[in-house]
Write a protein that holds these residues in place. Structure first.
Motif, PDB file in Angstrom:
ATOM      1  N   LYS A 198       0.820  -1.215   0.000  1.00 12.09           N
ATOM      2  CA  LYS A 198       0.000   0.000   0.000  1.00 12.09           C
ATOM      3  C   LYS A 198       0.852   1.263   0.000  1.00 12.09           C
ATOM      4  N   GLN A 204       1.336  -0.114  -6.506  1.00 10.81           N
ATOM      5  CA  GLN A 204       0.001   0.472  -6.402  1.00 10.81           C
ATOM      6  C   GLN A 204      -1.045  -0.248  -7.265  1.00 10.81           C
ATOM      7  N   ASP A 205      -0.606  -1.089  -8.180  1.00 15.97           N
ATOM      8  CA  ASP A 205      -1.572  -1.856  -8.978  1.00 15.97           C
ATOM      9  C   ASP A 205      -2.110  -3.072  -8.222  1.00 15.97           C
ATOM     10  N   GLN A 207      -4.202  -4.774  -5.645  1.00 11.82           N
ATOM     11  CA  GLN A 207      -5.394  -4.429  -4.877  1.00 11.82           C
ATOM     12  C   GLN A 207      -5.940  -5.642  -4.128  1.00 11.82           C
ATOM     13  N   PHE A 218      -5.921 -11.053  -3.592  1.00 12.52           N
ATOM     14  CA  PHE A 218      -5.183 -10.021  -4.321  1.00 12.52           C
ATOM     15  C   PHE A 218      -5.572 -10.095  -5.802  1.00 12.52           C
ATOM     16  N   GLU A 221      -4.624  -4.617 -10.700  1.00 10.36           N
ATOM     17  CA  GLU A 221      -5.404  -3.647 -11.473  1.00 10.36           C
ATOM     18  C   GLU A 221      -4.625  -3.285 -12.744  1.00 10.36           C
ATOM     19  N   LYS A 226     -11.652  -5.259 -11.024  1.00  9.17           N
ATOM     20  CA  LYS A 226     -12.124  -5.744  -9.732  1.00  9.17           C
ATOM     21  C   LYS A 226     -13.388  -6.577  -9.896  1.00  9.17           C
TER      22      LYS A 226
END
Length: 240
Positions: A198, A204-205, A207, A218, A221, A226
């Motif tokens: 995080k 950062q991809d 999620q 997990f 992105e 999502k």
């Protein structure tokens, strides 16, 4: 010729008269003719093995041939064998470890890569290190995983494997995936890695979401949406 009874008989049929003389042998003469010269009976005479041992040594006209491939290996081939042994034990070999042990490592590795007998030797790159392995006993995918485990960087390991799983299968990755072989991470370790994911911009991809059974997953992105990841988590059971 062969002997039948006490009469000497020639092979290939009967000869014309006068061609060869046929004569009878006494029992003593027949026994003497059957025994090899120098080998005698048990009445105080030498045994057969003693007779054989008494014969003079003669050089073997047909010496044993050297086995094919028995020639001495080059330093590059010896290095390849070391990498193969570790690969067979499910271990990759770090470049830094080889450099610390082998003074001419760069030159030896260059020769190894040019050697036709070492074409099975490959390498994979981790976050900070290059690792070598043999494709004869280790797949490229397992080598990648083994390299990540070797570096002990769980955040990097999670990020790479989540991206790989989303792109390859495609499937999201449950937290429990990293609790199994070959990672064996504990849940607290995974939670600490999540904090790194995080915080660090390069992750950062990656999620996180939970499915209807409250199982944490997990996904990457940009590779998978999502909505699609959640649908897969509800209908598919993740497999390695």
């Amino acid at each position: 010729m062969i002997r039948k009874g006490q009469v000497t008989v020639m092979l290939f049929g009967r000869r014309k008269p006068g061609f060869i003389q046929v004569e009878e042998e006494s029992p003593e003469q027949a026994a003497q003719n059957e025994a090899p010269e120098g080998a005698q009976n048990q009445e105080g005479k030498p045994e057969l093995m003693e007779y054989l041992d008494s014969l003079p040594e003669v050089e073997d006209p047909f010496p044993p041939m050297e086995e094919e491939g028995a020639k001495e290996k080059t330093p590059a081939q010896e290095l390849a064998d070391y990498i193969r042994i570790r690969s067979a034990a499910a271990q990759v070999t770090a470049k830094s470890a080889l450099e610390a042990e082998i003074e001419d490592f760069s030159q030896r590795m260059e020769l190894l890569l040019q050697d036709e007998t070492c074409k099975d030797i490959a390498f994979t790159t981790g976050a900070k290190e290059t690792f070598y392995y043999s494709r004869d006993t280790m797949s490229d995918n397992y080598a990648m995983i083994a390299a990540l485990v070797e570096e002990k960087n769980l955040a990097e390991t999670i990020a790479r494997m989540v991206r790989f799983n989303c792109k390859t299968y495609p499937l999201p990755t449950p937290f429990t995936y990293f609790e199994r072989h070959p990672y064996y991470a504990t849940r607290p370790q995974i939670e600490r890695a999540v904090d790194v994911l995080k915080r660090e911009p390069q992750y950062q991809d990656i999620q996180i979401f939970q499915n209807s059974d409250n199982v944490s997953y997990f996904y990457a992105e940009g590779i998978m949406s999502k909505k699609y990841a959640k649908a897969l988590a509800e209908t598919e059971e993740f497999t390695d």
